[in-house]
Design an enzyme around this catalytic site. Structure first.
Site, PDB file in Angstrom:
ATOM      1  N   LYS A 125     -30.375   7.532 -43.570  1.00  0.00           N
ATOM      2  CA  LYS A 125     -29.733   6.289 -44.035  1.00  0.00           C
ATOM      3  C   LYS A 125     -30.758   5.326 -44.638  1.00  0.00           C
ATOM      4  O   LYS A 125     -30.586   4.832 -45.757  1.00  0.00           O
ATOM      5  CB  LYS A 125     -29.000   5.597 -42.875  1.00  0.00           C
ATOM      6  CG  LYS A 125     -27.920   6.414 -42.217  1.00  0.00           C
ATOM      7  CD  LYS A 125     -27.236   5.651 -41.098  1.00  0.00           C
ATOM      8  CE  LYS A 125     -28.195   5.278 -39.978  1.00  0.00           C
ATOM      9  NZ  LYS A 125     -28.809   6.466 -39.313  1.00  0.00           N
ATOM     10  N   SER A 126     -31.817   5.052 -43.882  1.00  0.00           N
ATOM     11  CA  SER A 126     -32.812   4.079 -44.346  1.00  0.00           C
ATOM     12  C   SER A 126     -33.537   4.579 -45.591  1.00  0.00           C
ATOM     13  O   SER A 126     -33.821   3.806 -46.519  1.00  0.00           O
ATOM     14  CB  SER A 126     -33.825   3.790 -43.226  1.00  0.00           C
ATOM     15  OG  SER A 126     -33.183   3.190 -42.119  1.00  0.00           O
TER      16      SER A 126
ATOM     17  N   ALA B 291     -30.436  10.827 -39.993  1.00  0.00           N
ATOM     18  CA  ALA B 291     -29.636  11.381 -41.094  1.00  0.00           C
ATOM     19  C   ALA B 291     -30.250  11.073 -42.452  1.00  0.00           C
ATOM     20  O   ALA B 291     -30.021  11.803 -43.425  1.00  0.00           O
ATOM     21  CB  ALA B 291     -28.211  10.844 -41.028  1.00  0.00           C
TER      22      ALA B 291
ATOM     23  N   GLY C 146       6.720   2.000   2.658  1.00  0.00           N
ATOM     24  CA  GLY C 146       8.172   2.072   2.745  1.00  0.00           C
ATOM     25  C   GLY C 146       8.912   1.306   1.675  1.00  0.00           C
ATOM     26  O   GLY C 146      10.082   0.945   1.857  1.00  0.00           O
TER      27      GLY C 146
ATOM     28  N   SER D 242       0.829  -1.191   0.000  1.00  0.00           N
ATOM     29  CA  SER D 242       0.000   0.000   0.000  1.00  0.00           C
ATOM     30  C   SER D 242       0.875   1.256   0.000  1.00  0.00           C
ATOM     31  O   SER D 242       2.096   1.193   0.176  1.00  0.00           O
ATOM     32  CB  SER D 242      -0.925  -0.004   1.213  1.00  0.00           C
ATOM     33  OG  SER D 242      -1.897   1.011   1.095  1.00  0.00           O
ATOM     34  N   VAL D 243       0.228   2.378  -0.236  1.00  0.00           N
ATOM     35  CA  VAL D 243       0.933   3.664  -0.260  1.00  0.00           C
ATOM     36  C   VAL D 243       1.607   3.915   1.093  1.00  0.00           C
ATOM     37  O   VAL D 243       1.024   3.675   2.151  1.00  0.00           O
ATOM     38  CB  VAL D 243      -0.052   4.805  -0.589  1.00  0.00           C
ATOM     39  CG1 VAL D 243       0.625   6.155  -0.471  1.00  0.00           C
ATOM     40  CG2 VAL D 243      -0.638   4.618  -1.978  1.00  0.00           C
ATOM     41  N   ASP D 244       2.872   4.346   1.058  1.00  0.00           N
ATOM     42  CA  ASP D 244       3.621   4.743   2.245  1.00  0.00           C
ATOM     43  C   ASP D 244       3.956   3.566   3.162  1.00  0.00           C
ATOM     44  O   ASP D 244       4.150   3.735   4.360  1.00  0.00           O
ATOM     45  CB  ASP D 244       2.851   5.811   3.036  1.00  0.00           C
ATOM     46  CG  ASP D 244       3.785   6.609   3.964  1.00  0.00           C
ATOM     47  OD1 ASP D 244       4.957   6.793   3.591  1.00  0.00           O
ATOM     48  OD2 ASP D 244       3.340   7.016   5.048  1.00  0.00           O
TER      49      ASP D 244
ATOM     50  N   ASP E 202      10.465  -1.365  -8.183  1.00  0.00           N
ATOM     51  CA  ASP E 202       9.669  -0.714  -7.134  1.00  0.00           C
ATOM     52  C   ASP E 202       8.335  -0.341  -7.756  1.00  0.00           C
ATOM     53  O   ASP E 202       8.248   0.535  -8.623  1.00  0.00           O
ATOM     54  CB  ASP E 202      10.398   0.527  -6.624  1.00  0.00           C
ATOM     55  CG  ASP E 202       9.608   1.239  -5.524  1.00  0.00           C
ATOM     56  OD1 ASP E 202       8.845   0.553  -4.825  1.00  0.00           O
ATOM     57  OD2 ASP E 202       9.762   2.462  -5.385  1.00  0.00           O
TER      58      ASP E 202
ATOM     59  N   SER F  98     -24.098   2.419 -36.569  1.00  0.00           N
ATOM     60  CA  SER F  98     -22.730   1.882 -36.414  1.00  0.00           C
ATOM     61  C   SER F  98     -21.769   2.992 -35.988  1.00  0.00           C
ATOM     62  O   SER F  98     -20.932   3.435 -36.770  1.00  0.00           O
ATOM     63  CB  SER F  98     -22.244   1.205 -37.696  1.00  0.00           C
ATOM     64  OG  SER F  98     -22.477   1.968 -38.844  1.00  0.00           O
TER      65      SER F  98
END
Length: 625
Positions: free
Chosen positions: A469-470, A467, A32, A28-30, A106, A537
């Site tokens: 498309k179909s 848009a 060492g 874990s953090v700290d 480390d 898509s």
């Protein structure tokens, strides 16, 4: 002078022959970690005078020890690390003793940098897991121990650090050892050596601590020097991944690589995988001359008795005990990218020297690496681990990661950015590749196309909802039909009533939606049809995947280009209004992205032309090819 040179040569040879141990420090953090490594480097006399001077100067500027030497600064090399007092990236350091050489990584302790920790662990033989004596086992201790187990590290040193801050109490140490032993047993870590120490003061680091006479075990350095890395790789059947085809002239053709397992000698019968061709080893070539035998870990060049086809990424293996060849696997995947893993999306998978296209077909579950609980999941986010099914576009020779790291470890690479997005370990094959073959059909796609008098094509219409498309695809279909051509439309809404009725609109389901439609379109093209695919898509990766299913020129990407504002203005179905009101989730253009094509064959500007005129453009392009 000659005597001096002889002594130097002998000294260098002695150190060259020393065994190497790669290990990581994690926790874990700290806890060492950086201080521990810095102290090892300092106390083993592996620092130059200028490094010591720089350390003393940096300790005054960045240190946390009130003017005393801050050993962590030897490892925390990034400015951000020194400012925050945490390790961010993996820092590699080298040192040696009379008995052994060491490379230590480390690894960062913060959860945010779990992927960095996994990178350091992937090549390590041993892990030093640090625990703060005041805090005991923390979430990160469990997380890192799980990854240590996942990546096949078989030896763990449990370093209970900062014992000076708990008055060197043996009861504190024993309680932590018992808790970690239970965790290690649940993870399958068999070898654990527990050591109480104070990295800052040097207690039990290089020499036994007078403050802890109740501890009679080895010091940390003794544990690192004496850990027996017994490897049975040399006793296993031959596994030789080909890294390079060496052909300096027409008279020599050799195959270079490092033996991953086993031993080899001239005359041995071998099999080349995945092709299955058998032959014999003719020579073992090195820069220092031919060898009578080579074993696991040696880098050599093999020549074969016959001119068989061998390429980079192939595997030369013992003919009497070859590995499996497969194209579908169960695997653990550690996701390392900010953008989530989406099942069905194609990635490049690199395993050894071979690169294939792979998809995660299913996430069986993800693992809570803090508790090892199995959780349902449809995607994996940064630093998450999942147990997945993988499918490759071609078969590979492999062994499970537990048996051979080199033949069972892989990375996934994003095909657009070339970034490494995941690391993983193969567990077992879901099927043998030899069990499934393409069935030969006498009436092939060319015959079906000839009888229809047309060339199979796929017109892939993509664009925002609304848009057009179909509408345009339907007009194109009518024009082609009037010319006597055989067509079929795969429309997004229509397909969701049947084939894809089980899919929603999350990113994961959108990927699967397009994968299925692309496969259906390929089958229809095989039937000789002109297929019109009308789908939003939204992702480039899936449109690229669809394109790659077809021969060059068969796939025509048509971008029906309409601005979001115009699409919302039309909004014939009222979908944009509902999406803006929060009634529809994952709606493209609102709370789900649309990635416009970068190089489409056609761009249709719906603001400048009528649908009829645009349909005529598409038909003209199709008939012109």
């Amino acid at each position: 002078m000659a005597g001096h040179d002889t002594e130097v040569a002998a000294y260098l040879k002695q150190h060259e022959a020393k065994p190497l141990l790669r290990f990581i420090t994690c926790g874990s953090v700290d806890d060492g970690k950086s201080t521990l490594i810095g102290r090892l480097l300092h106390d083993t006399k592996r620092l130059f005078d200028d490094q010591l001077a720089a350390l003393e100067k940096d300790s005054l500027r960045h240190g946390t020890q009130n003017g005393e030497i801050d050993f962590a600064l030897l490892v925390d090399g990034l400015a951000a690390e020194r400012e925050q007092g945490i390790t961010i990236d993996v820092a590699y350091r080298y040192f040696s003793t009379d008995k052994r050489k060491f490379i230590v990584a480390d690894c960062p302790g913060h959860e945010q940098y779990t992927r960095n920790m996994a990178t350091g662990a992937s090549t390590a033989d041993l892990a030093v897991v640090l625990v703060d004596a005041r805090k005991g086992l923390l979430t990160q201790t469990r997380r890192h121990s799980y990854i240590v187990s996942l990546l096949g590290i078989r030896h763990v040193v449990l370093a209970v650090n900062k014992m000076d801050l708990v008055d060197f109490d043996p009861a504190v140490f024993e309680a932590i050892v018992q808790a970690y032993s239970a965790l290690a047993a649940s993870l399958g870590i068999a070898s654990v050596q527990a050591i109480p120490l104070s990295a800052l003061k040097g207690d039990n680091l290089m020499a036994p601590s007078a403050a802890m006479p109740w501890y009679t075990g080895p010091t940390l350095l003794q544990a690192l020097e004496d850990t027996a890395l017994q490897s049975d790789d040399a006793a296993r059947p031959l596994r030789f991944p080909v890294q390079w085809v060496n052909r300096p002239n027409q008279d020599f053709r050799g195959f270079a690589g490092t033996i991953a397992a086993g031993r080899v000698a001239p005359g041995d019968e071998v099999v080349v995988l995945p092709s299955g061709r058998r032959t014999r080893v003719q020579r073992i070539v090195t820069a220092d001359g031919d060898l009578a035998q080579a074993v696991s870990g040696q880098a050599v060049t093999l020549t074969l008795a016959e001119e068989v086809d061998v390429s980079r990424g192939d595997l030369i293996a013992a003919a009497d005990d070859p590995p499996q060849v497969a194209d579908q696997f169960a695997a653990h995947v550690l996701w390392m990218d900010a953008q989530a893993l989406l099942p069905g999306r194609p990635y490049w998978l690199k395993i050894g020297a071979r690169t294939v296209t792979a998809q995660v077909t299913e996430i069986k579950h993800k693992v809570d690496v803090n508790t090892q609980a199995q959780l349902a999941a449809k995607s994996l986010d940064l630093n998450e681990v999942g147990y997945c099914n993988l499918s490759f576009d071609q078969a590979i020779a492999f062994e499970s990661y537990a048996d051979n790291r080199r033949l069972g470890g892989f990375i996934l690479i994003d095909r657009q950015s070339n970034a490494t997005v995941a690391a993983g370990t193969l567990d077992f094959a879901l099927r043998r590749a030899a069990n499934i073959h393409w069935q030969h059909l006498d009436v092939d796609r060319q015959a079906r196309a000839r009888i229809k008098g047309q060339r199979p094509r796929v017109l892939w219409f993509t664009g925002l909802s609304g848009a057009g498309k179909s509408t345009i695809a339907n007009l194109v279909d009518k024009q082609l039909h009037s010319r006597g051509l055989h067509t079929f439309i795969l429309d997004g809404d229509n397909v969701r009533h049947g084939l894809n009725r089980d899919l929603g609109f999350t990113d994961e389901d959108r990927v699967e939606n397009i994968r299925r439609v692309a496969e259906v379109a390929r089958l229809m093209a095989d039937a000789g049809l002109i297929v019109l695919v009308s789908f939003i898509s939204p992702f480039r990766a899936e449109r690229r995947m669809a394109r790659e299913l077809f021969a060059p020129g068969e796939f025509v990407e048509v971008h029906v280009d309409t601005s979001l504002a115009e699409a919302e203005r039309r909004d014939l179905k009222g979908l944009y209004a509902k999406a803006r009101a929060g009634q529809i989730r994952n709606f493209t253009g609102i709370d789900s992205p649309y990635e416009p094509p970068e190089n489409p064959e056609l761009v249709l500007d719906t603001l400048r032309e009528t649908p009829e005129a645009l349909a005529t453009q598409v038909v003209a392009r199709l008939l012109a090819d």
